[in-house]
Structures are given as structure tokens and as C-alpha cells.
Design a protein around this motif. Structure first.
Motif, PDB file in Angstrom:
ATOM      1  N   ARG A  93       0.550  -9.471 -17.451  1.00  8.15           N
ATOM      2  CA  ARG A  93      -0.630  -8.778 -16.926  1.00  8.15           C
ATOM      3  C   ARG A  93      -1.549  -9.803 -16.266  1.00  8.15           C
ATOM      4  O   ARG A  93      -1.648 -10.951 -16.719  1.00  8.15           O
ATOM      5  N   LEU A  94      -2.230  -9.375 -15.212  1.00  7.36           N
ATOM      6  CA  LEU A  94      -3.094 -10.275 -14.440  1.00  7.36           C
ATOM      7  C   LEU A  94      -4.454  -9.651 -14.210  1.00  7.36           C
ATOM      8  O   LEU A  94      -4.633  -8.441 -14.353  1.00  7.36           O
ATOM      9  N   ASP A  95      -5.401 -10.495 -13.789  1.00  3.01           N
ATOM     10  CA  ASP A  95      -6.628 -10.043 -13.156  1.00  3.01           C
ATOM     11  C   ASP A  95      -6.570 -10.452 -11.695  1.00  3.01           C
ATOM     12  O   ASP A  95      -5.791 -11.338 -11.314  1.00  3.01           O
TER      13      ASP A  95
ATOM     14  N   GLN B 248       2.483  -3.923  -6.671  1.00  2.38           N
ATOM     15  CA  GLN B 248       1.792  -3.404  -5.488  1.00  2.38           C
ATOM     16  C   GLN B 248       0.281  -3.354  -5.643  1.00  2.38           C
ATOM     17  O   GLN B 248      -0.442  -3.151  -4.655  1.00  2.38           O
ATOM     18  N   LEU B 249      -0.248  -3.555  -6.841  1.00  2.00           N
ATOM     19  CA  LEU B 249      -1.691  -3.524  -7.066  1.00  2.00           C
ATOM     20  C   LEU B 249      -2.359  -4.856  -6.721  1.00  2.00           C
ATOM     21  O   LEU B 249      -3.579  -4.953  -6.726  1.00  2.00           O
ATOM     22  N   TRP B 250      -1.562  -5.868  -6.418  1.00  2.00           N
ATOM     23  CA  TRP B 250      -2.074  -7.187  -6.030  1.00  2.00           C
ATOM     24  C   TRP B 250      -2.698  -7.107  -4.644  1.00  2.00           C
ATOM     25  O   TRP B 250      -2.113  -6.546  -3.724  1.00  2.00           O
ATOM     26  N   ARG B 251      -3.870  -7.697  -4.469  1.00  2.00           N
ATOM     27  CA  ARG B 251      -4.578  -7.660  -3.195  1.00  2.00           C
ATOM     28  C   ARG B 251      -4.676  -9.031  -2.537  1.00  2.00           C
ATOM     29  O   ARG B 251      -5.495  -9.238  -1.650  1.00  2.00           O
ATOM     30  N   GLY B 252      -3.856  -9.951  -2.972  1.00  2.00           N
ATOM     31  CA  GLY B 252      -3.796 -11.257  -2.328  1.00  2.00           C
ATOM     32  C   GLY B 252      -4.829 -12.230  -2.844  1.00  2.00           C
ATOM     33  O   GLY B 252      -5.628 -11.923  -3.738  1.00  2.00           O
ATOM     34  N   MET B 253      -4.829 -13.441  -2.259  1.00  6.38           N
ATOM     35  CA  MET B 253      -5.728 -14.490  -2.708  1.00  6.38           C
ATOM     36  C   MET B 253      -5.885 -15.531  -1.619  1.00  6.38           C
ATOM     37  O   MET B 253      -5.105 -15.579  -0.656  1.00  6.38           O
ATOM     38  N   GLN B 254      -6.902 -16.371  -1.766  1.00 10.53           N
ATOM     39  CA  GLN B 254      -7.090 -17.515  -0.886  1.00 10.53           C
ATOM     40  C   GLN B 254      -6.560 -18.763  -1.587  1.00 10.53           C
ATOM     41  O   GLN B 254      -6.738 -18.915  -2.806  1.00 10.53           O
TER      42      GLN B 254
ATOM     43  N   GLN C 294       0.827  -1.208   0.000  1.00  9.46           N
ATOM     44  CA  GLN C 294       0.000   0.000   0.000  1.00  9.46           C
ATOM     45  C   GLN C 294       0.865   1.263   0.000  1.00  9.46           C
ATOM     46  O   GLN C 294       0.497   2.270  -0.619  1.00  9.46           O
ATOM     47  N   TRP C 295       2.014   1.196   0.695  1.00  7.61           N
ATOM     48  CA  TRP C 295       2.933   2.326   0.662  1.00  7.61           C
ATOM     49  C   TRP C 295       3.569   2.467  -0.721  1.00  7.61           C
ATOM     50  O   TRP C 295       3.742   3.573  -1.235  1.00  7.61           O
ATOM     51  N   VAL C 296       3.931   1.345  -1.318  1.00  6.42           N
ATOM     52  CA  VAL C 296       4.498   1.391  -2.676  1.00  6.42           C
ATOM     53  C   VAL C 296       3.480   1.983  -3.644  1.00  6.42           C
ATOM     54  O   VAL C 296       3.806   2.823  -4.492  1.00  6.42           O
ATOM     55  N   ASP C 297       2.217   1.556  -3.500  1.00  2.00           N
ATOM     56  CA  ASP C 297       1.141   2.066  -4.355  1.00  2.00           C
ATOM     57  C   ASP C 297       0.977   3.574  -4.155  1.00  2.00           C
ATOM     58  O   ASP C 297       0.819   4.333  -5.128  1.00  2.00           O
TER      59      ASP C 297
ATOM     60  N   ARG D 228       8.455   4.735 -18.213  1.00  2.00           N
ATOM     61  CA  ARG D 228       9.365   4.140 -19.187  1.00  2.00           C
ATOM     62  C   ARG D 228      10.515   3.417 -18.500  1.00  2.00           C
ATOM     63  O   ARG D 228      10.963   2.362 -18.948  1.00  2.00           O
ATOM     64  N   LEU D 229      10.981   3.981 -17.363  1.00  2.00           N
ATOM     65  CA  LEU D 229      12.114   3.379 -16.657  1.00  2.00           C
ATOM     66  C   LEU D 229      11.713   2.107 -15.906  1.00  2.00           C
ATOM     67  O   LEU D 229      12.486   1.146 -15.827  1.00  2.00           O
ATOM     68  N   ASN D 230      10.502   2.095 -15.334  1.00  2.00           N
ATOM     69  CA  ASN D 230      10.057   0.950 -14.549  1.00  2.00           C
ATOM     70  C   ASN D 230       8.561   0.754 -14.759  1.00  2.00           C
ATOM     71  O   ASN D 230       7.733   1.301 -14.024  1.00  2.00           O
ATOM     72  N   ARG D 231       8.205  -0.011 -15.756  1.00  2.00           N
ATOM     73  CA  ARG D 231       6.795  -0.219 -16.094  1.00  2.00           C
ATOM     74  C   ARG D 231       6.140  -1.295 -15.233  1.00  2.00           C
ATOM     75  O   ARG D 231       4.993  -1.655 -15.455  1.00  2.00           O
ATOM     76  N   PHE D 232       6.875  -1.807 -14.239  1.00  2.00           N
ATOM     77  CA  PHE D 232       6.323  -2.812 -13.338  1.00  2.00           C
ATOM     78  C   PHE D 232       5.693  -2.162 -12.104  1.00  2.00           C
ATOM     79  O   PHE D 232       4.619  -2.561 -11.662  1.00  2.00           O
ATOM     80  N   ILE D 233       6.354  -1.148 -11.545  1.00  2.00           N
ATOM     81  CA  ILE D 233       5.819  -0.454 -10.367  1.00  2.00           C
ATOM     82  C   ILE D 233       5.072   0.824 -10.758  1.00  2.00           C
ATOM     83  O   ILE D 233       3.979   1.083 -10.266  1.00  2.00           O
ATOM     84  N   TRP D 234       5.642   1.630 -11.663  1.00  2.00           N
ATOM     85  CA  TRP D 234       4.958   2.851 -12.083  1.00  2.00           C
ATOM     86  C   TRP D 234       3.980   2.502 -13.209  1.00  2.00           C
ATOM     87  O   TRP D 234       4.253   2.683 -14.391  1.00  2.00           O
ATOM     88  N   THR D 235       2.855   1.961 -12.806  1.00  2.00           N
ATOM     89  CA  THR D 235       1.840   1.498 -13.754  1.00  2.00           C
ATOM     90  C   THR D 235       0.486   1.494 -13.078  1.00  2.00           C
ATOM     91  O   THR D 235       0.399   1.473 -11.844  1.00  2.00           O
ATOM     92  N   TYR D 236      -0.559   1.533 -13.897  1.00  2.00           N
ATOM     93  CA  TYR D 236      -1.923   1.405 -13.390  1.00  2.00           C
ATOM     94  C   TYR D 236      -2.446  -0.021 -13.582  1.00  2.00           C
ATOM     95  O   TYR D 236      -3.598  -0.319 -13.272  1.00  2.00           O
TER      96      TYR D 236
END
Length: 366
Positions: free
Chosen positions: A135-137, A69-75, A20-23, A36-44
Motif C-alpha cells: 500500500r502507498l500514499d 491505476q490510482l497512481w498519479r505520478g511524481m516528480q 485513467q481508462w483502467v480506473d 477477490r480475484l484481483n485485489r491489485f486493480i479492483w481496489t479503492y
């Protein structure tokens, strides 16, 4: 070299800092240069980075993934949709659903069997390497342990993947809270066994594990063999997963053994053939559909003719969870408590997105 260093730094940050802090930081410092430098973290976009690729068996690979950082976990037992650029980055991606195993430090893994004509599985086996981005859902599905005291995981081939996720998670919990677990897994040959190192470890932890090799003469699971391997079968909740033919055969065996099909929980990997059709000659008008788990009911009208149960429910104002909407992922799956349906069913489980009413009263629930 630079890209590898950026990916390594991204993983280091995500493993040690609250997502959440990274986000918060990424969303408030978003610029075209950062993206452009980091499309993994600086992304929507929700993405994952491939950390490790492991050969599980001939034609089977496990991909360990580190989501951003956009991942919210899973069961454990849920599935994840991956969006594959099989036709290039500019074309619409190919969506595939895979059960995932929860790992430490916010990671998870998916195990993929390479299919002869599988566009997605072939592309993943050929192109995904450590450092690749996907990319994920968000994780979906209700194929998760629901707190039952006695469980049988009945699976075949790559259908052992969600069982692996659930067993690993339950064994990681306090010993006093662990359910009585048993695993029966069918593979074609001994060399096709998936999670070879995990199975003996489960046995040492108290899980009864049996492997059956269907490619050997007379070795497939029969009614008699199933009863012998699991004498208290009717007392267990059963988590069933595997190829469509295997699941249909096991459902028949379970019915013959007197198992309450409401205690059979299933997960599919493929879209079943010839199931997405309304009951011939059945008029939906006046049909009452009761959603027991929601305490709600709807009465179908002439306008609901030939609508799937999911579509009809939504058109009557019910907000039901769904996933692939192709009858495969099981996110929309409910249990038939009373009445009849046509289309996509497995035992008493009904896949709402590809099933239709077939009786004047239909009672559905979790």
C-alpha cells in the motif's frame, strides 16, 4: 501459480493502457468477486506491485515497483510513503518514507538500506519479493530540481537516492536544457557505493562525480576538500541529503565557505533528536508570521502558545502542505528569510510541523 499469472496480466495492462481508462473500467465493474480475484486493480487503495529486487550494496536493496491505476505520478526527488504490515494485515501499518526514482512505463524504484533496529527496512528486506503488494500514499515533497543552471548534489550513503532520481531525469532530457550538475557522494567503504553502474554513466554524460570514503583515515569531507572538489561551490544550488550527522557537518562546512544557505535544499530520512520544543520563555502572542510565498501573514494569539508553526498556520486558516508531521519527510519545509525559530531546523530550512516561532517577526517562504 494463478496469483502470479494475475499479477503478470495486471502489469501488462497497466504498462499498455492509460491508467485513467483502467480506473474507469475497474471502478464501474467493482464487485466482491473481482476484488477477490484481483485485489491489485479492483481496489479503492493505491498499491504497488514489486516487479524486481536488486542488491545494490551490502545491506542495500532496490525495489522496482509498478503502482496500480490510482497512481498519479511524481516528480524526480519526491518521496513516497509505503505502508508496511509488519504486525500483520489486521494491525495498523508501519509508515515509512523513501525517495523514489522515476522509471519508464509508470514505474518507480525505492532503495532501502537495512538498519540494525529498523523495523521497516528489516521487514522489507525479508518479505518483499517479486509479486508482493504494498500500500502507498501519493508522492510528496519539494526536494526537486527547481530549474537552477548549476547544481551540486551533496550526499552520503542512501542519501544518494533522491540525487539519483534527479540526475537520471535531467540526463534523459534534451542536452541543451540540462543544468551543469556535479555529484559528491560519501560512503563508508568502496563496497558500500550505491548505484555503482550509474555513476560512471553519469560521468560519460558530462556530470562531474566524486566519491569519498569516510571510513578511511583522513578521507572524510572537510571544508578544504569540499572547496577543492567544487571550486565554484558558492555559485551552485546545493541539494543535501544523508544521515543527520553528515548533513549537520556539511551545513557547517557550507557556512564556513560563505554559501548562501537559502540555496541549500535538504531532505531528511530520520527524525532528528531533541528538536521538537518551543523556545523557552518566549511568548507567541503578538508574533507576526509572514508567508512570503503565499502573500499572507498571521498574528499569533495567546491560544497559539506551544503550537507548531504548521498547527498555528492551519488554525489561522492557511492550507499548508504537509506529510509525515514528524519532522522527517520535508513536505512542510520552508525557508527562514527573516527572524528566528526554535525546534527542527537545518541551516535556514525550517520543518514547520516540529518548529516554533522564536522572534516577534518571522518571514518564511519557499
Amino acid at each position: 501459480m494463478l496469483e502470479r499469472a494475475v499479477h503478470g496480466a495486471s502489469r501488462w495492462v497497466l504498462d499498455r493502457v492509460d491508467p485513467q481508462w483502467v480506473d474507469y473500467v475497474a471502478s464501474n465493474t467493482m464487485t466482491d468477486i473481482n476484488r477477490r480475484l484481483n485485489r491489485f486493480i479492483w481496489t479503492y487503495e493505491l498499491q504497488a506491485q514489486v516487479v524486481r529486487v536488486t542488491d545494490e550494496a551490502p545491506g542495500v536493496k532496490t525495489f522496482e515497483l509498478r503502482p496500480n491505476q490510482l497512481w498519479r505520478g511524481m516528480q524526480p526527488g519526491q518521496h513516497v510513503a509505503v505502508l508496511l504490515p509488519v504486525d500483520g494485515e489486521e494491525a495498523a501499518p508501519l509508515r515509512r518514507h523513501y525517495s523514489a526514482t522515476v522509471l519508464p512505463r509508470g514505474r518507480f524504484s525505492i532503495t532501502v538500506k537495512r538498519l540494525i533496529n529498523g523495523r521497516g527496512s528489516n521487514w522489507m528486506h525479508e518479505h518483499l519479493k517479486p509479486g508482493s503488494l504494498l500500500r502507498l500514499d501519493a508522492a510528496q515533497g519539494s526536494f526537486v530540481h527547481k530549474g537552477q543552471a548549476k547544481v551540486l548534489h551533496l550526499c552520503a550513503g542512501s542519501g544518494i537516492t533522491p540525487a539519483h532520481s534527479m540526475v537520471e531525469a535531467l540526463l534523459a532530457g534534451p542536452e541543451a536544457q540540462r543544468p551543469d550538475q556535479q555529484v559528491i557522494a560519501q560512503f563508508s567503504r568502496p563496497e558500500d557505493v550505491i548505484f555503482k553502474t550509474a555513476l560512471p554513466r553519469w560521468q560519460l554524460a558530462g556530470v562531474k562525480v566524486d566519491t569519498v570514503f569516510g571510513g578511511q583515515a583522513g578521507a572524510r569531507l572537510t571544508v578544504q576538500k569540499l572547496q577543492k572538489l567544487c571550486p565554484d561551490l558558492v555559485q551552485r544550488d546545493i541539494y543535501l541529503c544523508g544521515p543527520e550527522g553528515f548533513m549537520a557537518q556539511m551545513m557547517s562546512h557550507l557556512q564556513a565557505l560563505g554559501v548562501d544557505l537559502a540555496r541549500v535544499h535538504s531532505e531528511r530520512f530520520t527524525v532528528p533528536a531533541d528538536t521538537a520544543c518551543a523556545a523557552e520563555g518566549f511568548s507567541a502572542e503578538g508574533t507576526e508570521v509572514v508567508f512570503k510565498h503565499l502573500g499572507r501573514s498571521i498574528t499569533l494569539t495567546a491560544a497559539d502558545q506551544n503550537k507548531t508553526l504548521l498547527q498555528a498556520a492551519r488554525d489561522h486558516g492557511l492550507d499548508l502542505e504537509s506529510g509525515c508531521c514528524q519532522g522527517m519527510c520535508g513536505t512542510c519545509k520552508l525557508t527562514v528569510h527573516e527572524g528566528e525559530v526554535s525546534g527542527n531546523t537545518l541551516g535556514r530550512a525550517v520543518y514547520m510541523c516540529t518548529a516554533y516561532p522564536a522572534s516577534r517577526t518571522l518571514v518564511l517562504g519557499g
